[in-house]
Design an enzyme around this catalytic site. Sequence first.
Site, PDB file in Angstrom:
ATOM      1  N   SER A  61       0.897  -1.208   0.445  1.00 21.36           N
ATOM      2  CA  SER A  61      -0.108   0.336   0.332  1.00 21.36           C
ATOM      3  C   SER A  61       0.682   1.365  -0.599  1.00 21.36           C
ATOM      4  O   SER A  61       0.350   2.366  -0.435  1.00 21.36           O
ATOM      5  CB  SER A  61      -1.243   0.084   1.046  1.00 21.36           C
ATOM      6  OG  SER A  61      -1.727  -0.641   1.117  1.00 21.36           O
ATOM      7  N   LYS A  64       0.344   3.321  -2.870  1.00 21.45           N
ATOM      8  CA  LYS A  64      -0.243   4.279  -3.512  1.00 21.45           C
ATOM      9  C   LYS A  64      -0.590   5.306  -3.503  1.00 21.45           C
ATOM     10  O   LYS A  64      -1.031   6.204  -3.592  1.00 21.45           O
ATOM     11  CB  LYS A  64      -1.929   3.878  -2.089  1.00 21.45           C
ATOM     12  CG  LYS A  64      -2.840   2.323  -1.905  1.00 21.45           C
ATOM     13  CD  LYS A  64      -3.555   2.079  -0.937  1.00 21.45           C
ATOM     14  CE  LYS A  64      -4.070   1.010  -1.736  1.00 21.45           C
ATOM     15  NZ  LYS A  64      -4.860   0.562  -0.247  1.00 21.45           N
ATOM     16  N   TYR A 189      -3.291  -2.026 -10.176  1.00 22.88           N
ATOM     17  CA  TYR A 189      -2.787  -2.331  -8.987  1.00 22.88           C
ATOM     18  C   TYR A 189      -2.434  -3.208  -8.842  1.00 22.88           C
ATOM     19  O   TYR A 189      -1.106  -2.673  -7.442  1.00 22.88           O
ATOM     20  CB  TYR A 189      -4.543  -2.427  -8.309  1.00 22.88           C
ATOM     21  CG  TYR A 189      -4.410  -2.501  -7.318  1.00 22.88           C
ATOM     22  CD1 TYR A 189      -4.151  -0.703  -6.055  1.00 22.88           C
ATOM     23  CD2 TYR A 189      -4.639  -3.121  -6.377  1.00 22.88           C
ATOM     24  CE1 TYR A 189      -4.601  -1.389  -4.649  1.00 22.88           C
ATOM     25  CE2 TYR A 189      -4.863  -3.595  -4.687  1.00 22.88           C
ATOM     26  CZ  TYR A 189      -4.778  -2.154  -4.053  1.00 22.88           C
ATOM     27  OH  TYR A 189      -4.791  -1.942  -2.570  1.00 22.88           O
ATOM     28  N   TYR A 241      -4.131   3.530   8.213  1.00 25.63           N
ATOM     29  CA  TYR A 241      -5.536   3.147   7.800  1.00 25.63           C
ATOM     30  C   TYR A 241      -6.770   2.719   8.894  1.00 25.63           C
ATOM     31  O   TYR A 241      -6.329   4.177  10.319  1.00 25.63           O
ATOM     32  CB  TYR A 241      -6.150   1.242   7.736  1.00 25.63           C
ATOM     33  CG  TYR A 241      -4.602   0.776   6.715  1.00 25.63           C
ATOM     34  CD1 TYR A 241      -5.594   1.297   5.049  1.00 25.63           C
ATOM     35  CD2 TYR A 241      -3.945  -0.220   6.691  1.00 25.63           C
ATOM     36  CE1 TYR A 241      -5.044   0.890   4.005  1.00 25.63           C
ATOM     37  CE2 TYR A 241      -3.431  -0.157   5.983  1.00 25.63           C
ATOM     38  CZ  TYR A 241      -3.867   0.090   4.116  1.00 25.63           C
ATOM     39  OH  TYR A 241      -3.324  -0.034   2.865  1.00 25.63           O
ATOM     40  N   VAL A 259       0.708  -3.967   3.634  1.00 24.91           N
ATOM     41  CA  VAL A 259       1.097  -5.221   4.888  1.00 24.91           C
ATOM     42  C   VAL A 259       2.377  -5.665   4.214  1.00 24.91           C
ATOM     43  O   VAL A 259       2.448  -7.277   4.473  1.00 24.91           O
ATOM     44  CB  VAL A 259      -0.156  -5.908   3.854  1.00 24.91           C
ATOM     45  CG1 VAL A 259      -1.578  -5.454   4.545  1.00 24.91           C
ATOM     46  CG2 VAL A 259      -0.159  -6.508   1.911  1.00 24.91           C
TER      47      VAL A 259
HETATM   48  N1  GLU Z   1      -1.835  -5.860  -1.631  1.00 29.01           N
HETATM   49  C1  GLU Z   1      -2.888  -5.133  -0.807  1.00 29.01           C
HETATM   50  C2  GLU Z   1      -4.227  -5.548  -0.283  1.00 29.01           C
HETATM   51  O1  GLU Z   1      -5.186  -5.335  -1.909  1.00 29.01           O
HETATM   52  C3  GLU Z   1      -1.890  -4.200  -0.608  1.00 29.01           C
HETATM   53  C4  GLU Z   1      -3.291  -4.116   0.967  1.00 29.01           C
HETATM   54  C5  GLU Z   1      -1.486  -2.898   2.324  1.00 29.01           C
HETATM   55  O2  GLU Z   1      -1.289  -3.274   1.834  1.00 29.01           O
HETATM   56  O3  GLU Z   1      -2.169  -2.865   2.849  1.00 29.01           O
HETATM   57  O4  GLU Z   1      -4.582  -6.227  -0.073  1.00 29.01           O
END
Ligand code: GLU
Length: 305
Positions: A61, A64, A189, A241, A259
Amino acid sequence: MDEMLAAIVENARPRHGNGAVATYIPELGKARADALGIAIVTVEGDSYDAGDSDYPFSIQSISKLVSLALALTELGEEQVFSRVGVDPTPDPFNSIMRLEMDRINRPYNPLVNAGAIAVISFLPYRESAARTSAVLDLARKLTGNNALAVNEAIYLSERTTSDRNRALAYFMRSTSILDGDVEDVLDTYFRQCSIEATVKDLAIMGATLAAGGINPVSGERVLSSRVCRVVRALMATCGMYDGSGEFAIRVGIPAKSGVGGGILAVVPRRMGIAVCGPALDAKGNSICGMQVLEELSREMRLRVL
Ligand code: GLU
């Protein structure tokens, strides 16, 4: 400095036993739970590191931030934020619930999965190959690492198991938030989440965001200072988050987690800090990484919030 960093890392490392490596993307389950590394790059370009600072991990993430910065640069705030909100959400990162509730159609912010996938769909490229290479190109400039690449095994692992993100994306297309072909947008993504880096790479990205868009190592202007300001503000409010409020209290620095175990923290006008420890807490944030940042923030008086 390197000694202090090493002490903070070794102090936090045993905590990995309180967390767990993500396994919902099977390939991530292969990460070393006890790995822990940190790197710092200042806006003057000085660098420090300790622990497993050469350990490669997928940025997940944290990517992003890159696709958001690209969208803000190419489309402007007005276009992006008329379709994705800028407020924190109390829900988990991959939640679908609120897409049909109080704020009809608009994902809460660009740093939860729904918002990030929507932002990627706005990017003005016809297909995933071009879109991914634009994201990768910006990530390379932000880190100064031209060899930065997608880890194919992690990409394939997520692509074949990501029903949840598929559900989010198809739902958003049904409500006209998402533009274009769902599988093609998701392909970008999954690929950007699978970009592999070290904390040394990410600390340079953080320093670039801290310095208002000029990479302090390459000297290149990569982003406008306005885009950096918007990205930092969203990191501070939404980057960890549904743990963003707790993190703001404990650490007090804008940050974004992934993650894969990475956390990128940005101290405006001072430095970028990257940590990686793949054992996560229940909210998907690195347990040891948060501990390291908390201690470092206290030791170096880094708190800005
Ligand atoms: N590729 C992960 C997902 O979409 C990213 C989530 C994250 O890093 O928080 O679940």
